[in-house]
Write an enzyme that holds these catalytic residues in place. Sequence first.
Site, PDB file in Angstrom:
ATOM      1  N   GLY A  12      83.943  -3.605  20.149  1.00 48.51           N
ATOM      2  CA  GLY A  12      82.892  -2.716  20.655  1.00 48.51           C
ATOM      3  C   GLY A  12      82.188  -1.976  19.537  1.00 48.51           C
ATOM      4  CB  THR A  14      77.021  -3.941  19.364  1.00 62.34           C
ATOM      5  OG1 THR A  14      77.331  -3.396  20.657  1.00 62.34           O
ATOM      6  CG2 THR A  14      77.680  -5.312  19.215  1.00 62.34           C
ATOM      7  CB  ILE A  17      82.921   5.697  18.324  1.00 60.13           C
ATOM      8  CG1 ILE A  17      82.561   7.080  18.889  1.00 60.13           C
ATOM      9  CG2 ILE A  17      84.189   5.753  17.489  1.00 60.13           C
ATOM     10  CD1 ILE A  17      83.550   7.629  19.924  1.00 60.13           C
ATOM     11  CE1 TYR A 154      86.605   6.088  29.063  1.00 63.44           C
ATOM     12  CE2 TYR A 154      86.790   8.469  29.317  1.00 63.44           C
ATOM     13  CZ  TYR A 154      86.566   7.361  28.516  1.00 63.44           C
ATOM     14  OH  TYR A 154      86.320   7.531  27.171  1.00 63.44           O
TER      15      TYR A 154
HETATM   16  N1  LIG Z   1      81.132   8.710  23.437  1.00 62.62           N
HETATM   17  C1  LIG Z   1      82.031   9.592  23.810  1.00 62.62           C
HETATM   18  O1  LIG Z   1      81.721  10.742  24.132  1.00 62.62           O
HETATM   19  C2  LIG Z   1      83.497   9.209  23.806  1.00 62.62           C
HETATM   20  C3  LIG Z   1      84.444  10.237  23.970  1.00 62.62           C
HETATM   21  C4  LIG Z   1      85.785   9.909  23.960  1.00 62.62           C
HETATM   22  C5  LIG Z   1      86.187   8.591  23.805  1.00 62.62           C
HETATM   23  N2  LIG Z   1      85.261   7.623  23.653  1.00 62.62           N
HETATM   24  C6  LIG Z   1      85.750   6.238  23.499  1.00 62.62           C
HETATM   25  O2  LIG Z   1      85.252   5.681  22.310  1.00 62.62           O
HETATM   26  C7  LIG Z   1      85.043   4.284  22.474  1.00 62.62           C
HETATM   27  C8  LIG Z   1      83.616   3.939  22.097  1.00 62.62           C
HETATM   28  O3  LIG Z   1      82.749   4.683  22.931  1.00 62.62           O
HETATM   29  P1  LIG Z   1      81.170   4.808  22.639  1.00 62.62           P
HETATM   30  O4  LIG Z   1      80.676   5.960  23.417  1.00 62.62           O
HETATM   31  O5  LIG Z   1      80.935   4.717  21.180  1.00 62.62           O
HETATM   32  O6  LIG Z   1      80.658   3.479  23.355  1.00 62.62           O
HETATM   33  P2  LIG Z   1      79.192   2.899  23.594  1.00 62.62           P
HETATM   34  O7  LIG Z   1      78.186   3.523  22.681  1.00 62.62           O
HETATM   35  O8  LIG Z   1      78.976   2.889  25.062  1.00 62.62           O
HETATM   36  O9  LIG Z   1      79.444   1.409  23.078  1.00 62.62           O
HETATM   37  C9  LIG Z   1      80.409   0.617  23.711  1.00 62.62           C
HETATM   38  C10 LIG Z   1      80.679  -0.566  22.829  1.00 62.62           C
HETATM   39  O10 LIG Z   1      81.668  -1.375  23.468  1.00 62.62           O
HETATM   40  C11 LIG Z   1      81.169  -2.705  23.552  1.00 62.62           C
HETATM   41  N3  LIG Z   1      81.793  -3.331  24.712  1.00 62.62           N
HETATM   42  C12 LIG Z   1      81.819  -2.912  26.003  1.00 62.62           C
HETATM   43  N4  LIG Z   1      82.545  -3.759  26.749  1.00 62.62           N
HETATM   44  C13 LIG Z   1      82.989  -4.732  25.900  1.00 62.62           C
HETATM   45  C14 LIG Z   1      83.770  -5.879  26.065  1.00 62.62           C
HETATM   46  N5  LIG Z   1      84.243  -6.213  27.247  1.00 62.62           N
HETATM   47  N6  LIG Z   1      84.019  -6.669  24.985  1.00 62.62           N
HETATM   48  C15 LIG Z   1      83.515  -6.358  23.764  1.00 62.62           C
HETATM   49  N7  LIG Z   1      82.773  -5.251  23.546  1.00 62.62           N
HETATM   50  C16 LIG Z   1      82.509  -4.468  24.602  1.00 62.62           C
HETATM   51  C17 LIG Z   1      79.660  -2.578  23.596  1.00 62.62           C
HETATM   52  O11 LIG Z   1      79.082  -3.744  23.082  1.00 62.62           O
HETATM   53  P3  LIG Z   1      78.056  -4.714  23.871  1.00 62.62           P
HETATM   54  O12 LIG Z   1      77.348  -3.877  24.899  1.00 62.62           O
HETATM   55  O13 LIG Z   1      77.178  -5.205  22.770  1.00 62.62           O
HETATM   56  O14 LIG Z   1      78.938  -5.765  24.449  1.00 62.62           O
HETATM   57  C18 LIG Z   1      79.462  -1.414  22.614  1.00 62.62           C
HETATM   58  O15 LIG Z   1      79.474  -1.898  21.281  1.00 62.62           O
HETATM   59  C19 LIG Z   1      85.393   3.963  23.926  1.00 62.62           C
HETATM   60  O16 LIG Z   1      86.696   3.454  24.005  1.00 62.62           O
HETATM   61  C20 LIG Z   1      85.293   5.310  24.616  1.00 62.62           C
HETATM   62  O17 LIG Z   1      86.137   5.383  25.739  1.00 62.62           O
HETATM   63  C21 LIG Z   1      83.928   7.891  23.654  1.00 62.62           C
END
Ligand SMILES: NC(=O)c1ccc[n+]([C@@H]2O[C@H](COP(=O)([O-])OP(=O)(O)OC[C@H]3O[C@@H](n4cnc5c(N)ncnc54)[C@H](OP(=O)(O)O)[C@@H]3O)[C@@H](O)[C@H]2O)c1
Length: 262
Positions: A12, A14, A17, A154
Amino acid sequence: MSSQIRSVLITGSTSGIGEATAVAFARDGHTVYVNGRDPARTRAAANRITEAAEEGWGKVLPAAGDVATAEGVRSVCEAVPELDILVNNAGIYTETPAFEISDEEWLRHFEVNVLSGVRLTRHYAPAMVRQGWGRVIFISSECALFTPKEMIHYGMTKAAQLSVSRGFALWVAGSGVTVNTVLPGPTRTPGAEEFISKSYPDLSFEEAERRYFQSYRPTSLIQRFALPSEVANMIRYLGSDEASATTGSALRVDGGVVPTIA
Ligand SMILES: NC(=O)c1ccc[n+]([C@@H]2O[C@H](COP(=O)([O-])OP(=O)(O)OC[C@H]3O[C@@H](n4cnc5c(N)ncnc54)[C@H](OP(=O)(O)O)[C@@H]3O)[C@@H](O)[C@H]2O)c1
């Protein structure tokens, strides 16, 4: 940090984080594999980082595949035959009232957020143990520690990652491989920005951020979203040689939102 060049896979990556983490490891000279579901989007992310690279950065290569499926994990493992550092970051989050979350939505969250990391750890960690060095890092959330009312499915997956990570740490104990979890708090990623703009469609991001923290995260000590690079700094540290005595742990980058000290 680490002087040796390592091979790093960040699921993940692309956007958000994951992408910031790919940049951090590439900056240290490591060979980084970027992952997402769509090959074109994954290649574009790898190219974006490569184009921004400065002297001394490592190679950044695409390894597309849906890590929520066994088949997708197989294609990622084929693209990345040897690995030193695995970052299980891919994650999804939807907001649904608890009594309306369908079986499919529960299972989908489990498959993307938990089973993906289990499958990849099962594949790569034994070879890390054999070579006597490795790092596995799960990206959970502050929601592991307090269940968000609007996303209990979640919260379940993020709490499950803590057990899984601790469990794998027991199995690699004493081998030179460490397994840890990072718990980010609210982080300013494209996913979070979209969530905020849907929740407060008429407000600027700054005003929406202020209202969001007042209403939903009043315990945050920083009262703002963390930057993806701030979370990536912790992941990068856990991936380094310097973090060798930290294993079986959960480390927070949550701006103090969880109101416990340890
Ligand atoms: N943002 C926050 O506030 C926050 C807070 C706490 C924890 N987190 C955790 O941090 C992590 C990253 O979050 P984020 O907010 O940075 O995410 P994001 O911007 O929504 O990006 C999600 C990433 O995951 C990829 N993805 C989703 N499903 C996938 C799959 N089945 N196989 C491969 N890639 C997949 C997407 O790629 P494609 O769409 O290109 O497939 C994208 O690169 C997550 O585990 C989230 O739970 C985030």
